[in-house]
Design an enzyme around this catalytic site. Structure first.
Site, PDB file in Angstrom:
ATOM      1  N   TYR A 142      -0.003  10.412  -7.595  1.00  0.00           N
ATOM      2  CA  TYR A 142       0.921  11.475  -8.006  1.00  0.00           C
ATOM      3  C   TYR A 142       0.386  12.246  -9.216  1.00  0.00           C
ATOM      4  O   TYR A 142       0.838  13.344  -9.505  1.00  0.00           O
ATOM      5  CB  TYR A 142       2.311  10.911  -8.333  1.00  0.00           C
ATOM      6  CG  TYR A 142       3.050  10.375  -7.126  1.00  0.00           C
ATOM      7  CD1 TYR A 142       2.580  10.602  -5.836  1.00  0.00           C
ATOM      8  CD2 TYR A 142       4.221   9.641  -7.261  1.00  0.00           C
ATOM      9  CE1 TYR A 142       3.241  10.121  -4.731  1.00  0.00           C
ATOM     10  CE2 TYR A 142       4.890   9.150  -6.156  1.00  0.00           C
ATOM     11  CZ  TYR A 142       4.400   9.385  -4.892  1.00  0.00           C
ATOM     12  OH  TYR A 142       5.059   8.900  -3.802  1.00  0.00           O
ATOM     13  N   LYS A 193      -3.995  -1.709  -0.508  1.00  0.00           N
ATOM     14  CA  LYS A 193      -4.713  -1.501   0.758  1.00  0.00           C
ATOM     15  C   LYS A 193      -6.203  -1.645   0.478  1.00  0.00           C
ATOM     16  O   LYS A 193      -6.971  -0.686   0.594  1.00  0.00           O
ATOM     17  CB  LYS A 193      -4.398  -0.091   1.303  1.00  0.00           C
ATOM     18  CG  LYS A 193      -2.994   0.064   1.839  1.00  0.00           C
ATOM     19  CD  LYS A 193      -2.816  -0.460   3.246  1.00  0.00           C
ATOM     20  CE  LYS A 193      -3.530   0.393   4.258  1.00  0.00           C
ATOM     21  NZ  LYS A 193      -3.465  -0.186   5.621  1.00  0.00           N
ATOM     22  N   ASP A 226       0.954  -2.174   4.122  1.00  0.00           N
ATOM     23  CA  ASP A 226       1.610  -1.900   5.407  1.00  0.00           C
ATOM     24  C   ASP A 226       2.266  -3.162   5.959  1.00  0.00           C
ATOM     25  O   ASP A 226       3.381  -3.127   6.497  1.00  0.00           O
ATOM     26  CB  ASP A 226       0.628  -1.282   6.418  1.00  0.00           C
ATOM     27  CG  ASP A 226      -0.688  -2.044   6.523  1.00  0.00           C
ATOM     28  OD1 ASP A 226      -0.988  -2.850   5.621  1.00  0.00           O
ATOM     29  OD2 ASP A 226      -1.418  -1.838   7.505  1.00  0.00           O
ATOM     30  N   ASP A 250       6.915   3.679  -4.393  1.00  0.00           N
ATOM     31  CA  ASP A 250       7.934   4.686  -4.078  1.00  0.00           C
ATOM     32  C   ASP A 250       8.539   4.376  -2.704  1.00  0.00           C
ATOM     33  O   ASP A 250       9.757   4.323  -2.517  1.00  0.00           O
ATOM     34  CB  ASP A 250       7.245   6.064  -4.078  1.00  0.00           C
ATOM     35  CG  ASP A 250       8.229   7.214  -4.095  1.00  0.00           C
ATOM     36  OD1 ASP A 250       9.434   6.961  -4.085  1.00  0.00           O
ATOM     37  OD2 ASP A 250       7.773   8.374  -4.118  1.00  0.00           O
ATOM     38  N   ASP A 254      12.322   2.066  -1.836  1.00  0.00           N
ATOM     39  CA  ASP A 254      13.412   2.674  -1.068  1.00  0.00           C
ATOM     40  C   ASP A 254      13.705   1.860   0.191  1.00  0.00           C
ATOM     41  O   ASP A 254      14.856   1.676   0.570  1.00  0.00           O
ATOM     42  CB  ASP A 254      13.039   4.113  -0.648  1.00  0.00           C
ATOM     43  CG  ASP A 254      13.418   5.119  -1.730  1.00  0.00           C
ATOM     44  OD1 ASP A 254      13.818   4.702  -2.826  1.00  0.00           O
ATOM     45  OD2 ASP A 254      13.292   6.337  -1.479  1.00  0.00           O
TER      46      ASP A 254
END
Ligand code: NAD
Length: 368
Positions: A142, A193, A226, A250, A254
């Site tokens: 970001y 990852k 994942d 992020d 959620d």
């Protein structure tokens, strides 16, 4: 008794309505002699823009830097859709996060038994769920440079975001996760990852080394991000603390939160580095926004903000027992079948913001 300075920034929309219930809880904590908390209230977001022409003033920033902790309601709303980008309500929140150097975002996903049937997952998967997601908040893709969209001149454009992490950024967020795990069930999952990303390789290496050097007493598991997303809906109770980068955090926070029900129930904390006395700068806020569609109606659920205050008591003021009592009072009120409109259920009584605050205070008094 230590005196704590708490800055309240109710903000816009339903922010002032839900923060009013926190003010009553502060008064309750003080009156019960459990702590001495001095509050100051100031403006942030659209309401600050209306008065000062900016979403957070330098004076307010000064108060935030001087406080032991900051509580924020919510910012934003259609009224400010047309204001310049750098002065929009959210800019106030971003400046707070940046100037307080809040690099660790703590998002608990707790499922109150009374609400387990409201989850999109089966009751047995979420009943009693208690996960803490620790998300790196100030680095990663970001913020990494270059961050551009270039016109290639052949009818094509190229967009670039840069995922970048330095060793110290990974070390300090992992340390927050290990410290939290020690106060919980002593298990950390580190999600990245490393199979396809260099930042994942470094993340894995740094977390492994830090664990060996300083936190070998905590159980550490590495998991690909994942797979973590899949496991969160398959068997979420296997997790205690999950630590991950800004982007994966992020998404995963959620995902985990939604397993537990409504936005109106979700608290959060953001922490900065510890100073010489061990005090960490911190901001506590509900996950939800200013909910302009219900603002001013007295129907907003104050539980996310009240639970954020409980996190403030636990993590900034070291008043874990008082935090337990408040969380226990929330659970009891839900068990009694009281609900705000967002968590309405058949056979339960729907009440407003103030009545929910009344019920939680009554449950605290009853348990005292
Ligand atoms: P929102 O979270 O404000 O609302 C989404 C939906 O959830 C709405 O239907 C709302 O009524 C409901 N809801 C949210 N909180 C609730 C509560 N406590 N009780 C009952 N119902 C609740 O998100 P949005 O509608 O996408 O955004 C509205 C404004 O809030 C926008 O200006 C947005 O930029 C801002 N926003 C601010 C923050 C923040 O301050 N941290 C976060 C998200 C959105």
């Amino acid at each position: 008794m230590t005196t704590f300075k708490l800055l309240l920034l109710p903000g816009d929309g339903i922010g002032p309505e839900v923060m009013a219930e926190v003010e009553r809880l502060v008064a309750w904590v003080n009156a019960a002699g459990l702590a001495r908390i001095e509050t100051e209230t100031d403006l942030v977001g659209g309401c600050a823009y209306d008065v000062h022409g900016e979403a957070v003033s330098d004076t307010t920033m000064g108060c935030a830097l001087a406080a032991d902790a900051v509580m924020l309601g919510a910012v934003g709303g259609p009224k400010w859709d047309g204001v310049p980008y750098e002065k929009r309500p959210e800019a106030g929140l971003l400046r707070l996060r940046k100037d307080l150097e809040l690099f660790a975002n703590l998002r608990p996903a707790i499922c109150y038994p009374a609400l387990a049937d409201a989850s999109s997952l089966k009751r047995e998967l979420v009943d009693g769920l208690d996960i803490m997601i620790v998300r790196e908040l100030t680095g990663g893709v970001y913020f990494g440079e270059p961050k551009t969209i270039t016109d290639l001149g052949n009818g094509q454009k190229r967009a670039i975001d840069t995922q970048v992490y330095d060793t110290y950024e990974i070390e300090r967020i992992a340390a927050v996760a290990f410290e939290l795990a020690r106060k919980r069930r002593n298990l950390v999952h580190s999600a990245e990852k490393r199979n396809v990303m260099k930042t994942g390789v470094l993340w894995h290496e740094v977390v492994t080394r830090l664990h060996k050097e300083r936190y070998a007493d905590v159980k550490l598991e590495h998991i690909l991000a994942d797979n973590c997303a899949m496991q969160l809906v398959r068997a979420p109770k296997q997790f205690d603390v999950i630590v991950t980068d800004n982007l994966f955090g992020d998404v995963l926070s959620d995902e985990a939160a939604m397993a537990t029900g409504s936005l109106g129930m979700l608290p959060s904390a953001s922490q900065g580095g510890a100073d010489a006395s061990g005090r960490r700068r911190a901001l506590y806020e509900p996950v939800h926004g200013s909910a302009p569609d219900i603002a001013g109606k007295g129907v907003a659920n104050p539980i996310a903000t009240i639970a954020s205050f409980a996190m403030c008591l636990r993590y900034s003021f070291d008043l874990g027992e008082t935090a337990d009592r408040i969380e226990g009072a929330i659970a009891r009120v839900l068990d009694e079948g009281l609900r705000t409109a967002d968590i309405r259920q058949d056979g339960c009584r729907t009440i407003g913001t103030r009545e929910m605050g009344d019920a939680i205070l009554a449950a605290l008094d009853a348990a005292a």
